[in-house]
Enzyme design. Structure first.
Site: not given
Length: 546
Positions: A253-254
């Site tokens: 995930s960013k």
RNA sequence: GGCCCCAUCGUCUAGGUAGGUCUAGGACACCGGGUUUUCAACCCGGCGACAGGGGUUCAAAUCCCCUUGGGGCUACCA
């Protein structure tokens, strides 16, 4: 055979998307078929204006070229769903007229309440189909009252929906448990994913689809829609692949990048917040709030601060790997081997080999972890293996992106440096080891650790002075001559070569890590080498412990 | 909660469809040693897995069931 990659333009291409694109592309290339890029921009709220361009750029960097799609065109365009609205409204109309779809007027709040009620009763929510479908007058009345108007597909409930998945085999679903009639046209007139996907897959004549496991539960609904819309026509063949999760825990995930910076910051108590905020181009309050985990600055600010502090952020997007100095060939090879293997024990493979060996039935069923250490090992291997001209070209691109001082070097010099760095893991390593050549002599930054461990030990400065004198007397300065001189000096003083080479290295680079020492001197040249030694002696001789 | 998918070394995986050739193979990581002007690379060696329980069978990593664990979906997101 026609395959496709259909991203929604919400940002840069990430690892999961790249892997999906890659498998579809490999499959098309393997069979001599067509690979289509389609942009699923039907959610106005989530679209990012630059995302389509970014995704295409990242695909191209990986070497994944599409035969039809944005910028290249093709007979089945347009390839942006936002430009295909007439198709969706036409098919929605057809379903409406056939009594296979109907209008709805609930507000999001009303739907939420219905769901909450179902949950309170510990039941799965199923949209209740009205006994009688609303008429055209009802629609006009609802519009006049300002109610949202959507269209739902009346899911056939009479028989189980069967999906034949290439990887997982035959899977059967009970329509009644699928959540009921789903929306195909949203109140803004745009289609939902499930609807647009079916219409476009049909019109683009897609025959095979590899997509993430998250789409498996969409497939029965899409099949039902397909049968209602295009009876008698075969649906594409589906292969739902496993998911890739991060080795730093959880999904890739960013959020990982900001979180890593915050964690690093917590280990640095005596940090100058004002200065750091300035580096990130954000107010100090924003930085403080970030430290308290109350907010997150935007990614460029995070990256600038991390670079300033020398904190390595985990790569998430494909572009992150480019910026960290990975080769696209590495990424393609590594991504292909996440959840797939050629059936023999090969691991390091070229793109051509991957294409030749690709077989979607060998896709793994279970999820896999993205192991950055293994990726590093793959990159080391590819850096060694790829043709030098190609590596050089990628290196240039890396340097341009990094705005590196190495840009000042000429091509032969960069090629020479690359060769000297055989065994390096990434371009970032290469840059780190050679950057000292391209900075001004008085700009060398001395690492405290290097000074203490090398310069202030074993009469290093005395040796350095000796080296300086010998170097000054050498003309011309050749690598061979330098080597003979340093070895001779080491022998004369009855010490290992390291005791002679390391002080010189620190004098030239300020660190203990650099190119091989003989090449370092020759790259710098006599004049600059002497100047750096003099600067070092002047700076540290007075401070040296007796 | 409901539905669906999955389960072999720390990690990626081979083997599973056609049960015996698997005292389970490879790669990365890790540990030990070697090489060495730094880092890396390189060479040699080592550690290390069939989630648990029931079946079926002469024989199960492989087939079946249950349990447990992980993942996904359950949106006017894709």
């Amino acid at each position: 055979m026609v395959t496709r990659f259909a991203p929604s333009p919400t940002g840069y291409l990430h690892v999961g998307g790249a892997r999906t694109a890659l498998f579809n592309w490999l499959w098309a290339r393997r069979s001599g078929g067509t690979f289509i890029l389609r942009i699923e921009d039907t959610d106005l709220k989530r679209n990012t204006p630059t995302a389509t361009r970014q995704v295409m750029q990242d695909l191209r960097w990986l070497g994944i070229e599409w035969d039809e799609g944005p910028e290249v065109g093709g007979p089945n365009g347009p390839y942006l769903q936002s430009e295909r609205l007439d198709y969706y409204t036409r098919y929605a109309r057809r379903l409406l007229d056939a009594g296979r779809a109907y209008y709805c007027f609930e507000t999001p709040e009303e739907l939420d309440a219905m769901r909450a009620q179902a949950e309170a009763q510990k039941k799965g929510f199923i949209y209740p189909r009205p006994p009688q479908f609303p008429s055209q007058q009802d629609v006009e009345k609802a519009r006049a009252q300002g109610k949202p108007v959507t269209i739902r597909f009346a899911l056939p409930l009479d028989k189980p929906l069967v999906v034949d998945d290439l990887i997982r085999g035959r899977i059967s679903f009970h329509p009644a448990e699928l959540g009921g009639d789903f929306i195909i046209i949203k109140s803004d007139g745009f289609p939902t994913y499930n609807f647009a996907c079916v219409v476009d897959d049909y019109h683009m004549r897609i025959t095979h689809v590899i997509r993430g496991q998250e789409h498996l539960m969409n497939t029965p609904g899409q099949k039902a829609l397909w049968e209602a819309l295009f009876p008698g026509e075969a649906t594409p063949q589906y292969a739902h692949m496993s998911v890739t999760v991060s080795d730093t825990g959880g999904k890739l995930s960013k959020r990982e990048r900001p979180q890593t910076l915050r964690a690093a910051l917590e280990t640095m108590p005596d940090i100058d917040l004002a200065k750091l905020a300035a580096v990130g181009g954000i107010p100090v309050e924003a930085l403080q709030s970030f430290l308290r985990a109350e907010s997150t600055p935007d990614i460029p600010a995070i990256e600038a601060m991390a670079a300033h502090l020398d904190v390595h952020l985990p790569e998430i997007n494909i572009v992150d790997f480019f910026r960290s100095g990975y080769l696209p060939e590495t990424m393609v090879n590594f991504l292909a081997l996440l959840g797939w293997n050629p059936g023999d024990q090969r691991e390091i493979m070229t793109v051509e080999e991957l294409i030749r060996s690709f077989d979607p039935t060998r896709l793994t069923k279970s999820n896999s972890l993205f192991d950055r250490k293994k990726l590093l090992a793959f990159n080391t291997e590819h850096l060694r293996m790829e043709p030098p001209e190609r590596v050089l070209a990628h290196f240039q691109a890396y340097l341009r992106e990094a705005e590196s001082p190495l840009l000042r070097a000429d091509d032969p010099t960069r090629a020479r440096i690359l060769k000297l760095c055989e065994g390096a893991r990434t371009f970032a390593d290469v840059e780190r080891k050679s950057i000292f050549v391209f900075i001004a002599d008085d700009q060398v930054v001395f690492e405290e650790k290097a000074v203490q461990k090398v310069l202030f030990k074993d009469r290093a400065l005395e040796i350095l002075r000796q080296v300086r004198e010998k170097l000054a007397g050498m003309d011309p300065l050749t690598e061979q001559g330098i080597e003979e001189m340093l070895r001779g000096l080491a022998e004369q003083r009855q010490v290992g070569l390291g005791k002679v080479a390391q002080p010189l290295r620190v004098a030239l680079c300020g660190t203990t890590i650099s190119l091989p020492i003989f090449d370092s001197v020759s790259l710098l040249g006599k004049e600059r080498t002497l100047r750096r030694i003099d600067l070092t002696l002047r700076k540290f001789e007075a401070a040296a412990p007796a």
